[in-house]
Structures are given as structure tokens and as C-alpha cells.
Enzyme design. Structure first.
Site, PDB file in Angstrom:
ATOM      1  CG  ASN A   1      -1.719   1.225   1.405  1.00 31.17           C
ATOM      2  OD1 ASN A   1      -1.821   2.029   0.475  1.00 31.17           O
ATOM      3  ND2 ASN A   1      -2.310   1.408   2.577  1.00 31.17           N
TER       4      ASN A   1
ATOM      5  CE  LYS B   1       0.067   3.421   4.855  1.00 31.92           C
ATOM      6  NZ  LYS B   1       0.103   3.596   6.297  1.00 31.92           N
TER       7      LYS B   1
ATOM      8  CG  HIS C   1      -5.627   1.751   5.423  1.00 30.96           C
ATOM      9  ND1 HIS C   1      -5.167   2.710   6.289  1.00 30.96           N
ATOM     10  CD2 HIS C   1      -4.603   0.888   5.217  1.00 30.96           C
ATOM     11  CE1 HIS C   1      -3.907   2.439   6.591  1.00 30.96           C
ATOM     12  NE2 HIS C   1      -3.534   1.340   5.963  1.00 30.96           N
TER      13      HIS C   1
ATOM     14  CD  GLU D   1      -2.818   5.549   6.829  1.00 25.96           C
ATOM     15  OE1 GLU D   1      -2.882   5.618   5.602  1.00 25.96           O
ATOM     16  OE2 GLU D   1      -1.827   5.085   7.430  1.00 25.96           O
TER      17      GLU D   1
ATOM     18  CD  GLU E   1      -3.215  -2.833   7.404  1.00 23.97           C
ATOM     19  OE1 GLU E   1      -2.088  -3.040   6.946  1.00 23.97           O
ATOM     20  OE2 GLU E   1      -3.849  -1.784   7.226  1.00 23.97           O
TER      21      GLU E   1
ATOM     22  N   GLY F   1       2.934   1.691  11.130  1.00 23.46           N
ATOM     23  CA  GLY F   1       3.942   2.760  11.130  1.00 23.46           C
ATOM     24  C   GLY F   1       4.693   2.858  12.452  1.00 23.46           C
TER      25      GLY F   1
ATOM     26  CB  SER G   1       5.619  -2.427  11.984  1.00 23.13           C
ATOM     27  OG  SER G   1       5.241  -1.107  12.318  1.00 23.13           O
TER      28      SER G   1
HETATM   29  C1  PEP Z   1      -0.560   0.141   6.517  1.00 18.98           C
HETATM   30  O1  PEP Z   1      -0.737   1.343   6.718  1.00 18.98           O
HETATM   31  O2  PEP Z   1      -1.406  -0.537   5.897  1.00 18.98           O
HETATM   32  C2  PEP Z   1       0.654  -0.467   7.011  1.00 18.98           C
HETATM   33  C3  PEP Z   1       0.660  -1.753   7.196  1.00 18.98           C
HETATM   34  O3  PEP Z   1       1.702   0.388   7.268  1.00 18.98           O
HETATM   35  P1  PEP Z   1       3.173  -0.020   7.809  1.00 18.98           P
HETATM   36  O4  PEP Z   1       3.595  -1.275   7.100  1.00 18.98           O
HETATM   37  O5  PEP Z   1       4.017   1.163   7.455  1.00 18.98           O
HETATM   38  O6  PEP Z   1       3.036  -0.227   9.282  1.00 18.98           O
END
Ligand code: PEP
Length: 262
Positions: free
Chosen positions: A12, A14, A104, A106, A174, A180, A220
């Protein structure tokens, strides 16, 4: 990971990489995986660029006959009409998108999308011939009040309200506290929630769909934690944010089987 389901490694992006950067990235990723003899039938790979990159990514993938899949990061609940700024599932399908991300964190938290909106987006995606990649996950605050699977399971129940046997969708667990953050959930944490989510699919739809549905972990994910995550029996891949923006790092995650025996 189960032999019955093809693992999916999804990136992703973003709001990163413009369409020129996207072309360079996809070319380099394709060369890197080709050099490594990556078998896309064994481990599927998909990228989720911003909307403005999709046509460029589609053209490159078609012209070079690449086996990479791609999808949108969001979709409108509507099919067509006076909805300024929205992108319909039909438009994404016309660009050969296979997938679209819905729900998601966000979008849930920064854009205040409700379970009802996410259910409508998942349905709109399915009705357009796209596979919705439905994200669910609890915040750190949720964890203080509930057991870990409570919020993700309730979000998934909400999202699947219009789904029936035979519909294809992917679930991404997630935990918001891991996104992040630099530190992922442990494999035990990911497995515990993923197994509950698979039971939710069985209860909402049926056992056959639950056995076929891929459940990803996201938060992460890095080359040094992918193996532990992929050893979880109910985790069938990963949704990668930050680490999907570097070709070598993402390719190393895609090639997780090279780092261990499965
Ligand atoms: C995400 O935002 O879907 C995500 C998994 O981010 P990260 O891998 O940076 O934690």
C-alpha cells in the site's frame, strides 16, 4: 499460511510516488523479482498506487506482460454520477485493477468512515468485479477495553453484511497500534486474531468461503519479521505500508520463502 490458499504480498503506497516514480518503481520491482526467478503463481504480488498512477502502471504491466497485480486504495460507494472527487469501482475495473482496499484505518479514523460506509464500499467493489481487500483492526485504546479480536471481528461482521457464498474478498488484520510503529504484532497475536476472523467469515457466509479466504496481517512488516508472520496457519500474506516503498526491501518481503523452510 496454508497450502490451500495462495499467499498475497500487497504494498500500500498510500499518498507516495507520483506516476513517473511509479513507472520506475514497478520496472525495478519486476526486474528484481525476475532476476530472483520469483514464481508469481506461488506467491502473488500486488501494489496499490495512488489513483493518478494507475493508468501508467496498467500500461507498463500490459506492455511488458508483467505478472504483478495492482489495485486502488479506495472506491466510491456509488456507481456513477454527481459525486465530486469520487472514483467508482467501474473506473478501477476499466483500468484492469484486480483489487481495491476498503476500510483502511487511515480512512476509518482520519476520514471518519463508518462500518456502514465500508460495507457499502466492499459491496460496490464486489459488484464492479473487483476483489475488496477489507482492512480491520483495533486501536491501542480498544485494547485497553476489549480483548484483541473484539473490534476487528465486529468490523468484519459489519463489512460482510452483503456478502454471500462464492464472493471473493481478502481480509487484512491491521492492528492500528502497529501501523507505522516500527514494531509489528507478534506471530501469536496475529494468529489469534486471524483465526477469529476466519471463524467470523464461516459464521457470516460459510465454511467453504472461510477456508478459501485469504487473511493478511499488516503493521510494521519488514524483511526481519515476515517469516514468523507467514508461519502462522491463518495468515496468508501481508499488507505492507512503509516497507513497500523501497524496491529491495519489498522484494525481500515477497521472497520470504528464501529465508526459511515452510
Ligand atoms: C498500513 O498502513 O497498511 C501499514 C501496514 O503500514 P506499515 O507497514 O508502514 O506499518
Amino acid at each position: 499460511m496454508s497450502d490451500a490458499r495462495t499467499p498475497l504480498i500487497a504494498g500500500n503506497w498510500k499518498m507516495n510516488l507520483d506516476h513517473l516514480q511509479a513507472i520506475a518503481f514497478v520496472q525495478k520491482l519486476a526486474w528484481t523479482l525476475k532476476d530472483a526467478n520469483h514464481d508469481f503463481d506461488d506467491v502473488e504480488v500486488a501494489v496499490f498506487p495512488p489513483f493518478t498512477d494507475l493508468r501508467s502502471v496498467q500500461t507498463l504491466i500490459q506492455a511488458d506482460r508483467l505478472e504483478l497485480k495492482f489495485g486502488g486504495q479506495d472506491v466510491s460507494t456509488h456507481a456513477l454520477g454527481a459525486f465530486t472527487g469520487e472514483i467508482s469501482g467501474h473506473f478501477l475495473k476499466q483500468l484492469d485493477c484486480s483489487y481495491v482496499i476498503v476500510g483502511h484505518s487511515e480512512r476509518r479514523y482520519r476520514h471518519v468512515e463508518s462500518d456502514e460506509t465500508i460495507a457499502a464500499k466492499a459491496k460496490a467493489a464486489r459488484d464492479s468485479g473487483l476483489v475488496p481487500l477489507i482492512c480491520v483492526g483495533e486501536t491501542a485504546k480498544d485494547l485497553e477495553r476489549h480483548e484483541p479480536s473484539a473490534v476487528p471481528a465486529s468490523q468484519l461482521r459489519g463489512a460482510l453484511i452483503d456478502f454471500k457464498p462464492g464472493d471473493e474478498f481478502v481480509v487484512a488484520y491491521e492492528p492500528v497500534w502497529a501501523i507505522g510503529a516500527g514494531a509489528a504484532a507478534t506471530p501469536d497475536q496475529a494468529q489469534n486474531v486471524a483465526s477469529v476472523l476466519r471463524r467470523v467469515v464461516a459464521q457470516m457466509i460459510d465454511e467453504e468461503t472461510a477456508a478459501k479466504t485469504r487473511i493478511l496481517y499488516g503493521g510494521s512488516v519488514k524483511p526481519d519479521n515476515i517469516v514468523g508472520i507467514m508461519k502462522c496457519p491463518d495468515v496468508d500474506g501481508v499488507l505492507v505500508g512503509g516497507a513497500s516503498l523501497d524496491v529491495e526491501t519489498f522484494a525481500s518481503i515477497v521472497r520470504y520463502k528464501k529465508h526459511a523452510t515452510f
